[in-house]
Write an enzyme that holds these catalytic residues in place. Sequence first.
Site, PDB file in Angstrom:
ATOM      1  CG  HIS A 475      67.613 -48.887  18.244  1.00 23.51           C
ATOM      2  ND1 HIS A 475      66.860 -47.853  18.119  1.00 23.51           N
ATOM      3  CD2 HIS A 475      68.364 -49.260  17.166  1.00 23.51           C
ATOM      4  CE1 HIS A 475      67.193 -47.609  16.684  1.00 23.51           C
ATOM      5  NE2 HIS A 475      67.761 -48.404  16.166  1.00 23.51           N
ATOM      6  CD  GLU A 476      71.301 -51.366  16.415  1.00 23.34           C
ATOM      7  OE1 GLU A 476      70.893 -51.936  15.357  1.00 23.34           O
ATOM      8  OE2 GLU A 476      71.321 -50.016  16.306  1.00 23.34           O
ATOM      9  CG  HIS A 479      67.010 -52.504  13.855  1.00 22.77           C
ATOM     10  ND1 HIS A 479      65.898 -51.998  12.860  1.00 22.77           N
ATOM     11  CD2 HIS A 479      67.770 -51.391  14.170  1.00 22.77           C
ATOM     12  CE1 HIS A 479      66.198 -50.744  12.929  1.00 22.77           C
ATOM     13  NE2 HIS A 479      67.320 -50.360  13.535  1.00 22.77           N
ATOM     14  CG  HIS A 482      61.482 -55.563  11.421  1.00 25.23           C
ATOM     15  ND1 HIS A 482      61.763 -54.319  10.768  1.00 25.23           N
ATOM     16  CD2 HIS A 482      60.346 -56.016  10.990  1.00 25.23           C
ATOM     17  CE1 HIS A 482      60.587 -54.137   9.905  1.00 25.23           C
ATOM     18  NE2 HIS A 482      59.955 -55.190   9.975  1.00 25.23           N
TER      19      HIS A 482
END
Length: 696
Positions: A475-476, A479, A482
């Site tokens: 998940h991180e 990010h 991104h």
Amino acid sequence: MSADATPTANPFFQAWETPFEAPPFAAIAPAQMEEAFEAGLAAHEAEIAAIRDASEPASFENTILALERAGRDLRRVAMVFYNLAGAHTNPEIQAIERRLAPKLARHSSKVSLDAGLFARVDAVFAAREGLGLDAEALRLLERTHLGFVRAGAQLAPAAKERLAEIDQRLAEIGTAFAQNVLGDESGFTLVLEGEDDLAGLPDWLVSAAARAAQDRGLSGKHVITLARSSVEPFLAFSARRDLRKAAFEAWTRRGANGGERDNRGIVAETVRLRAERARLLGYESFAHYKLDDAMAKTPDAVSGLLGRVWGPARARAGEERDALAALAAENGESAEIAPWDWRYLAEGVRRARYDLDEGAIKPYLSLDRMIEAAFHVASRLFGLVFEERTDVPTWHPDVRAFEVKDAESAHVGLFYGDYFARPSKRSGAWASAFRTQQNLDGRVRPIIVNVMNFSAGSPDAPPLLSFDDARTLFHEFGHALHGLLSEVTYPSLAGTAVARDFVELPSQLYEHWLETPEILERFARHWKTNEPMPQALREKLIGARTFNQGFATVEYLACAFVDLDFHLLPSAGNIDPEAFERDALERIGMPDEIVMRHRTPHFAHVFAGSGYAAGYYSYMWSEVLDADAFEAFRETGDVFHPDTAAKLKEHIYSAGNRRDPAEAYAAFRGRMPDVGPLLAKRGLIEGMEAPAAGEA
């Protein structure tokens, strides 16, 4: 950063001759950061005055682009300081943080409420159709103008003055809230004295507890901390109900223990000030204000989504509770389930139903392998290559640095991984940046960081993750990608600077690849033997992934409902936050056996700053998007489908805030999504199982 760094010439007043111009952490003393803040504030004030007082008529170049370039020195020190304040703080940094909060808030208000400055921005905005701007420049102009309006630039002088006072106070108490939670977290330890206290704990958890004790000078003992990677497995495995209760109550009472670290008064004041702020800006409530600039747009849209998921989730949680009660009765225990019993009994039901034991899974999920897996997915999807660098400065010996390159070996950015829990780090997991990407004045490449709170390894074994831990890592890292893949011109539109209910799409979407057969077959290998996870165990793991999802969805949704209810108040007197929380949960029929994932006094997402205030629903909103987005890959029969990956990179991961998020998603998918795939993914549709991640 070295806590005893010797003050020398201030590094923030010099060029950084480090690899990739990374911050020279060992050379930075806390006092030097405060000095750099003062200089940065003064420089920014001068830059703003020059823009405002320019004799030439306002133009896109001399006003909007000048604002983009202004404040670089201030941003440079702020990114270093606030990353350290979260990941490796100390009393000196915390004291500086308390002093800086009102000062920075005053400065921000002074800029955003400057009538002369806004007049120039407004003039450029009024002439926008005749300026011949490309789409990205027009987006920058529109977002800049909207930012001033939402900050109060159009208010009367008295209202501006009050708004500035509110923002300053909110900054002060938000900082205090975060520091109070960290104080309660780092100040608590549950010391396990002997074998009876270790009853039920698997070897890997015993080893982690021994390491935690050793780190705190308690060699020979075992310690459970309030880091989620410590307390949650303890609640799942400890056979000692009394110790589970002690740990659970300490965990859920963070910020509500009385004394100087009690956050309940801060919550009440925060809600009151946010409601007043919204009224000054002409909105019915803070939620209406916040959501007006989000994908959701209205509180009704948010309530509609949460309500549609709440019913199936609550029903599933009821079925799960009945199964737990049956197991308790079989074990000769009380069938009345307390919140500190749920995880323990759920682990028993999972073992019985799926023949699946967390202790059998973790040896196949070593931290190093899961990092490698996350990198491999990025390579398959986006052609990225990760090379570990030991010559890049870091702020703690545990931190790892990786240069990121593209398929042609061109530099993409620098990635830091800070993976282990420690008392100087706030709890949770997050992604941040030391430098964001931009192409305004040359090609500036990003420096991105992931921060986790995993339990460190022991002398006998490397750090081993639960499947939830591995999902958090993915998940991180979503990010992080991104930020790393961002390719925009203007800094304020770069990377993760997107709508709050869109920013979780790249991270939550990335989690899907962890479950694919290719990734599990290749990277889920036993840390000692290097044997792959047996296929039968993989199938059990994937088959059980919707297990306990009623509980997980309810504890999350409860937070989203309470957050929204607080911020729908048109005004707030001296509310009792805990009574308000109880009433809000009673209205939705919160099961007694489940507690909010983040109770109000330690709900840092919402009260340590305004980032997720009236926005905690964003994870669910983005999950609607991510469940549908992964379908785009499944529909091709190839979860690494090159053309789909290229569209994903172009329209989502590299696009920053170049366009409206709904337009960006539609450009990738060809349409907007429905909530159905989300309900299927969580197993909340009766009779409908979520398909395996690798299936077409």
